[in-house]
Design an enzyme around this catalytic site. Sequence first.
Site, PDB file in Angstrom:
ATOM      1  N   THR A  40       0.806  -1.217   0.000  1.00 30.73           N
ATOM      2  CA  THR A  40       0.000   0.000   0.000  1.00 30.73           C
ATOM      3  C   THR A  40       0.839   1.267   0.000  1.00 30.73           C
ATOM      4  O   THR A  40       0.294   2.369  -0.024  1.00 30.73           O
ATOM      5  CB  THR A  40      -0.941   0.004   1.216  1.00 30.73           C
ATOM      6  OG1 THR A  40      -0.184  -0.307   2.396  1.00 30.73           O
ATOM      7  CG2 THR A  40      -2.030  -1.043   1.059  1.00 30.73           C
ATOM      8  N   HIS A  45       7.995   0.129   6.453  1.00 27.65           N
ATOM      9  CA  HIS A  45       8.256   1.061   7.543  1.00 27.65           C
ATOM     10  C   HIS A  45       8.558   0.286   8.824  1.00 27.65           C
ATOM     11  O   HIS A  45       8.607  -0.962   8.816  1.00 27.65           O
ATOM     12  CB  HIS A  45       7.082   2.033   7.737  1.00 27.65           C
ATOM     13  CG  HIS A  45       5.750   1.357   7.911  1.00 27.65           C
ATOM     14  ND1 HIS A  45       5.397   0.671   9.052  1.00 27.65           N
ATOM     15  CD2 HIS A  45       4.690   1.252   7.076  1.00 27.65           C
ATOM     16  CE1 HIS A  45       4.181   0.195   8.937  1.00 27.65           C
ATOM     17  NE2 HIS A  45       3.721   0.520   7.732  1.00 27.65           N
ATOM     18  N   HIS A  48       6.881  -2.908   9.925  1.00 28.60           N
ATOM     19  CA  HIS A  48       7.196  -4.199   9.291  1.00 28.60           C
ATOM     20  C   HIS A  48       8.469  -4.827   9.857  1.00 28.60           C
ATOM     21  O   HIS A  48       8.819  -5.961   9.479  1.00 28.60           O
ATOM     22  CB  HIS A  48       7.405  -4.005   7.776  1.00 28.60           C
ATOM     23  CG  HIS A  48       6.190  -3.518   7.051  1.00 28.60           C
ATOM     24  ND1 HIS A  48       6.076  -2.236   6.562  1.00 28.60           N
ATOM     25  CD2 HIS A  48       5.027  -4.139   6.736  1.00 28.60           C
ATOM     26  CE1 HIS A  48       4.896  -2.093   5.965  1.00 28.60           C
ATOM     27  NE2 HIS A  48       4.250  -3.225   6.056  1.00 28.60           N
ATOM     28  N   LYS A  82      -7.959  -1.140  11.169  1.00 32.73           N
ATOM     29  CA  LYS A  82      -8.245   0.082  10.421  1.00 32.73           C
ATOM     30  C   LYS A  82      -9.650   0.582  10.764  1.00 32.73           C
ATOM     31  O   LYS A  82     -10.589  -0.197  10.891  1.00 32.73           O
ATOM     32  CB  LYS A  82      -8.164  -0.168   8.908  1.00 32.73           C
ATOM     33  CG  LYS A  82      -6.784  -0.640   8.444  1.00 32.73           C
ATOM     34  CD  LYS A  82      -5.756   0.473   8.566  1.00 32.73           C
ATOM     35  CE  LYS A  82      -4.390   0.020   8.109  1.00 32.73           C
ATOM     36  NZ  LYS A  82      -3.781  -1.000   8.961  1.00 32.73           N
ATOM     37  N   ARG A  86      -9.402   1.201   3.129  1.00 28.79           N
ATOM     38  CA  ARG A  86      -8.156   1.616   2.493  1.00 28.79           C
ATOM     39  C   ARG A  86      -8.384   2.141   1.079  1.00 28.79           C
ATOM     40  O   ARG A  86      -9.305   1.751   0.391  1.00 28.79           O
ATOM     41  CB  ARG A  86      -7.179   0.431   2.431  1.00 28.79           C
ATOM     42  CG  ARG A  86      -6.524   0.122   3.764  1.00 28.79           C
ATOM     43  CD  ARG A  86      -5.505  -0.961   3.596  1.00 28.79           C
ATOM     44  NE  ARG A  86      -4.774  -1.189   4.833  1.00 28.79           N
ATOM     45  CZ  ARG A  86      -3.846  -2.137   4.965  1.00 28.79           C
ATOM     46  NH1 ARG A  86      -3.551  -2.921   3.953  1.00 28.79           N
ATOM     47  NH2 ARG A  86      -3.211  -2.288   6.100  1.00 28.79           N
ATOM     48  N   GLN A 171      -7.290 -14.185   2.188  1.00 28.80           N
ATOM     49  CA  GLN A 171      -6.021 -14.472   2.876  1.00 28.80           C
ATOM     50  C   GLN A 171      -5.921 -15.956   3.219  1.00 28.80           C
ATOM     51  O   GLN A 171      -4.849 -16.555   3.109  1.00 28.80           O
ATOM     52  CB  GLN A 171      -5.875 -13.620   4.140  1.00 28.80           C
ATOM     53  CG  GLN A 171      -4.519 -13.830   4.818  1.00 28.80           C
ATOM     54  CD  GLN A 171      -4.240 -12.808   5.896  1.00 28.80           C
ATOM     55  OE1 GLN A 171      -4.562 -11.641   5.757  1.00 28.80           O
ATOM     56  NE2 GLN A 171      -3.637 -13.254   6.991  1.00 28.80           N
ATOM     57  N   ASP A 192      -2.360  -8.720  15.112  1.00 25.54           N
ATOM     58  CA  ASP A 192      -3.638  -8.247  14.573  1.00 25.54           C
ATOM     59  C   ASP A 192      -4.132  -9.131  13.431  1.00 25.54           C
ATOM     60  O   ASP A 192      -5.260  -8.975  12.969  1.00 25.54           O
ATOM     61  CB  ASP A 192      -3.529  -6.790  14.119  1.00 25.54           C
ATOM     62  CG  ASP A 192      -2.423  -6.566  13.090  1.00 25.54           C
ATOM     63  OD1 ASP A 192      -1.587  -7.474  12.887  1.00 25.54           O
ATOM     64  OD2 ASP A 192      -2.387  -5.466  12.503  1.00 25.54           O
ATOM     65  N   LYS A 227       1.997   2.554  19.402  1.00 22.08           N
ATOM     66  CA  LYS A 227       2.737   1.944  18.305  1.00 22.08           C
ATOM     67  C   LYS A 227       4.028   2.708  18.056  1.00 22.08           C
ATOM     68  O   LYS A 227       4.033   3.935  18.010  1.00 22.08           O
ATOM     69  CB  LYS A 227       1.898   1.936  17.022  1.00 22.08           C
ATOM     70  CG  LYS A 227       0.951   0.769  16.915  1.00 22.08           C
ATOM     71  CD  LYS A 227       0.350   0.694  15.518  1.00 22.08           C
ATOM     72  CE  LYS A 227      -0.552  -0.526  15.381  1.00 22.08           C
ATOM     73  NZ  LYS A 227      -1.113  -0.645  14.023  1.00 22.08           N
ATOM     74  N   LYS A 230       6.265   6.203  14.745  1.00 22.12           N
ATOM     75  CA  LYS A 230       5.596   7.440  14.374  1.00 22.12           C
ATOM     76  C   LYS A 230       6.367   8.628  14.949  1.00 22.12           C
ATOM     77  O   LYS A 230       6.833   8.588  16.082  1.00 22.12           O
ATOM     78  CB  LYS A 230       4.158   7.472  14.914  1.00 22.12           C
ATOM     79  CG  LYS A 230       3.241   6.433  14.292  1.00 22.12           C
ATOM     80  CD  LYS A 230       2.848   6.822  12.883  1.00 22.12           C
ATOM     81  CE  LYS A 230       1.818   5.852  12.313  1.00 22.12           C
ATOM     82  NZ  LYS A 230       1.453   6.185  10.933  1.00 22.12           N
ATOM     83  N   THR A 231       6.504   9.688  14.144  1.00 19.17           N
ATOM     84  CA  THR A 231       7.123  10.929  14.586  1.00 19.17           C
ATOM     85  C   THR A 231       6.215  12.082  14.170  1.00 19.17           C
ATOM     86  O   THR A 231       5.183  11.879  13.534  1.00 19.17           O
ATOM     87  CB  THR A 231       8.507  11.136  13.953  1.00 19.17           C
ATOM     88  OG1 THR A 231       8.347  11.390  12.548  1.00 19.17           O
ATOM     89  CG2 THR A 231       9.386   9.908  14.137  1.00 19.17           C
TER      90      THR A 231
END
Length: 406
Positions: A40, A45, A48, A82, A86, A171, A192, A227, A230-231
Amino acid sequence: MSVVDTLQERGFIQQLTHEEEIKELLAKEKITFYVGFDPTADSLHVGHFLAMMSMAHMQRAGHRPICLIGGGTAMVGDPSGKSDMRKMLTEDDIRHNGERFKKQLQRFIDFSDGKAIMANNAEWLMELNYVQFLREIGVHFSVNRMLTAECFKQRLERGLSFLEFNYMLMQAYDFLELHRRYNCAMQLGGDDQWSNILQGVDLIRRKESNPAYGLTFTLLTTSDGRKMGKTEKGAVWLDAEKTSPYDFYQYWRNIDDADVEKCLALLTFLPMDEVRRLGSLTDKEVNIAKKILAFEVTKLIHGEEAAFKSQQAAEALFGGAGALDNAPTVTIEPALISTKLLDVLAFTGIVTSKSEGRRLIIQGGLYIGNNKITDTETLLSPDMFEDNGLLVRKGKKNYHRIVIQS
């Protein structure tokens, strides 16, 4: 020590479908397993990272990984974790993103001589006959059971599309297809994905009468449950163009003291005795462990040279030693001299907006060198520069260098 023992000792494992069977299987046999990646974005990031490390540990123990790019499922969207549906991607976007993923995965996974497989579920999902799929696969799924899955419960109140409702079947079918094609016996994923993994395991056992297994690893979170990755600028990407090696290094250098030992265990290959020793450091000594963590993690993602340069830049900025040339640097034209400092900072992206810059100045958080800027109307003057450069500091630890184009 088996790979399950290694993963447990390092804190990876959250849930196992058949714990004793899995331990015995991985200790006695070499299996094929898979981890899925939804393409996506055009880069992986920090979220992962655990998947990549778990795959590397498994491959080092002799097991064969399949990196499954979700080219087909990305056309639908995974509702797990989510609150909104998406964005739909084009086939060209998905293909491009998958190619970028492989380059990043190659730092962790050896794809030579069939030691690992890169697959794309578009190969089988895009050619499915819907009626045949429902008759062969859909008959094995209970809607009542599906609705109890956490990934669906979170979305039901806000609205769950039928498109997304199909994701779990798709899946599970991926696992079945990989089992048929490559004798894949296990799926790994973040916690998740537990509900989806259970469905795939059950489908293989029903359709093929063969054992199949699932293992989930913990999500990468801080000690207070947030999580990681993140910044203020957004996600911490593994692509150097999206998150520079220096910014990547600084992210790990600045994590909370309480998270250092966990990150050393999960995100490096340092021996656990060393991890525990570093994790026991307290007070100012914990900075030693943070520097090692930042270097080791940056080395894994960007290579040893980039890690060394990032370390040098950090030492230059915070310790007065090293090479400032390695600090995050922006170049401006001479014409910008004597214009508003706030305008220059916004133009170069050092601040995300003029309003952010004003807040920094008002709150006393913006420095040029060691001098605090107190006036939002301050001009960028020639005397601020030394050797054609100046150092901007935002808050306590965020540094940038501005140089004048020659």
